[in-house]
Design an enzyme around this catalytic site. Structure first.
Site, short mmCIF file in Angstrom:
data_model
loop_
_atom_site.label_atom_id
_atom_site.label_comp_id
_atom_site.label_asym_id
_atom_site.label_seq_id
_atom_site.Cartn_x
_atom_site.Cartn_y
_atom_site.Cartn_z
CB SER A 1 72.74 35.20 23.62
OG SER A 1 73.19 36.26 22.76
CB SER B 1 72.91 39.32 23.49
OG SER B 1 71.64 38.80 23.37
CE LYS C 1 76.32 35.38 21.82
NZ LYS C 1 75.66 36.56 21.88
#
Length: 497
Positions: free
Chosen positions: A168, A192, A93
């Site tokens: 996220s 997230s 990520k």
């Protein structure tokens, strides 16, 4: 070389690792296929902020040499232990740093930035022999529950590319669900990992506080955020957790993984539940459908997902009972000072403020309103709330909730012009996930249910929330039971023009 019966792009992580190790799949050829998917399917679902093609090819070449050397000798078993995912694509990520590679965190403020260190969790993933493929898309600094970055294409669920992939870790979930990679690293400060897992119809696990160290370059703060794993299958989630569970010097909450890790006992359990009184022993499972973060309606399909899970769990021999909310929604606002002060604490130059997205600016402005006493009080309030949750759920082993209160949302329903209304809309979409960040207990989303909404089939996740710290093994075993009883689709194909 003999080809595996299944397309390697559709294998789960464990099966792909084995196929690479025994020579059924060539690591260089597979890496090129994955990169091709990342270039074609990736933009359709907004999976990647940056592709790392040169790094990935170098990693594949290294893996090919190691695999060839192991095939010539008797080192294959040792290679499986020391480099368990050698050659397997596993992206990182874009909130996690890899030295020398882009690090923009979804913000125009950081455009062109390259990381000067490799974060510990990324190093553990790299040391397992993985091929990075790229940095997955994240919203600005990972703050909202949708993935609409300031710098790259937004993340969309492959089930309906008009709808959000969640956030996220939205890019990570989209990459896994659309068939580009079988597994991805993510992080979770209020849901997230679990939110995008639910939006994209995959498995996502947020581990207990302290199981995955933020070291050596990160700090725990109030303990809301932790790294975790997104995957197609429960055993892949266990395998990924084995890679990143690590106690490092100086950790504030060092929680060690079981000696045998998470995958081995899961494969040995065969329906038994570790930590629940022995093989085949039923659990006490609470069903919570009252929203916790904000008063909101819950979509009937989200409730039907929990009903489906409850029916399966009873058939598996578990005791399933409804439980009330452990606190009033107004109490949830304890979370706010910690979240907003965290945004305000981002070390940015004054001239960067104008470049930030409206939600980020609003959170930072709110955070600056609190003084040290307020932050200390919020931290104590969060801890007291966690105690109340613990007392309310005492006598249970697991609590299940809908992962989300609604189907995967259209972006315009969440990213609103008024930042305060935007934040409230996010709370209404995700009214359960953040409570497990406050308590520090493990939680995971499993994609049990699917339902047609406005002519399109969409996934609905069920959250399994641990009552005690360190119960990852129990959650994984329970999720594996559900997976075996009611399997879910592993990949959602996306049309590419």
């Amino acid at each position: 070389m003999t080809m595996p019966a299944a397309d390697p792009l559709r294998l789960d992580t464990l099966a792909l690792a084995r196929a690479l190790r025994v020579g059924e799949v060539d690591v260089r050829e597979h890496t090129e296929r994955v990169l091709a998917q990342a270039r074609s399917v990736g933009p359709r679902v907004g999976a990647f902020a940056h592709l790392l093609e040169e790094r990935s090819r170098t990693q594949a070449e290294t893996a090919a040499r190691e695999l060839a050397a192991a095939h010539r000798g008797s080192a294959r078993e040792e290679l499986a232990r020391s480099r368990p995912l050698l050659g397997v694509p596993l992206p990182i990520k874009d909130l996690t740093r890899i030295q020398g590679e882009p690090f923009e965190a979804g913000s125009s403020v950081l455009v062109g930035t390259r990381a000067d260190v490799t974060d510990g969790v990324a190093q553990d993933v790299l040391d397992a022999g993985t091929v990075t493929i790229g940095k997955t898309t994240t919203p600005e600094f990972g703050l909202p529950c949708y993935t609409e970055p300031a710098t790259t294409a937004p993340a969309r669920t492959p089930w309906d590319t008009r709808r959000t992939a969640g956030g996220s870790s939205g890019g990570a979930a989209a990459a896994v669900a659309s068939g580009i990679v079988p597994i991805a690293q993510g992080s979770d400060g209020g849901g997230s990992i679990r939110i995008p897992a639910a939006c994209c119809g995959i498995v996502g696990i947020k581990p207990s506080r302290g199981l995955v160290s933020p070291g050596p370059h990160g700090a725990e703060g109030p303990g809301l955020v932790t790294d975790g794993i997104l995957a197609r299958t429960v055993r892949d989630a266990a395998l990924g957790l084995d890679l990143i569970a690590r106690v490092r010097p100086g950790d504030a909450w060092g929680r060690r993984a079981p000696r045998g890790g998470y995958l081995a006992p899961l494969e040995q359990a065969a329906g038994g539940l570790p930590g629940a009184g022995g093989s085949g022993t039923g659990l006490r499972i609470g069903v919570l459908t009252e929203p916790l973060a904000i008063a909101t309606d819950v979509h009937p399909a989200a409730l039907r997902a929990v009903e489906r899970a409850s029916t399966l769990l009873r058939a598996l021999g578990h005791e399933v009972t409804a439980v009330p909310a452990p606190f009033d929604t107004t109490r949830w606002r304890t979370f706010m000072p910690l979240w907003t002060v965290g945004a305000a604490a981002l070390d940015l130059p004054p001239e960067a403020e104008a470049l930030l997205l409206p939600l980020t600016r609003w959170l930072r402005e709110r955070g600056r309103e609190y003084d040290g006493r307020a932050v200390t009080g919020a931290l104590a309030g969060m801890q007291l709330l966690a105690r109340e949750v613990g007392e309310a759920f005492d006598g249970l082993d697991v609590v299940i909730t809908p992962s989300l209160a609604a189907p995967p949302a259209f972006p315009a329903e969440l990213q609103l012009e008024d930042p305060e209304a935007d934040f409230d809309a996010q709370c209404a979409f995700t009214p359960w996930t953040s409570t497990w960040n406050m308590t520090g207990r493990a939680a995971m989303s499993v994609p049990l249910h699917r339902e047609e909404i406005d002519g399109v089939e969409l996934p609905f996740g069920v959250q399994l929330g641990a009552v005690r710290g360190g119960d990852e093994e129990l959650l994984l075993a329970l999720a594996a039971q559900l997976e075996q009883a009611d399997p879910w689709p592993l990949v959602r194909e996306v049309d590419v023009p």
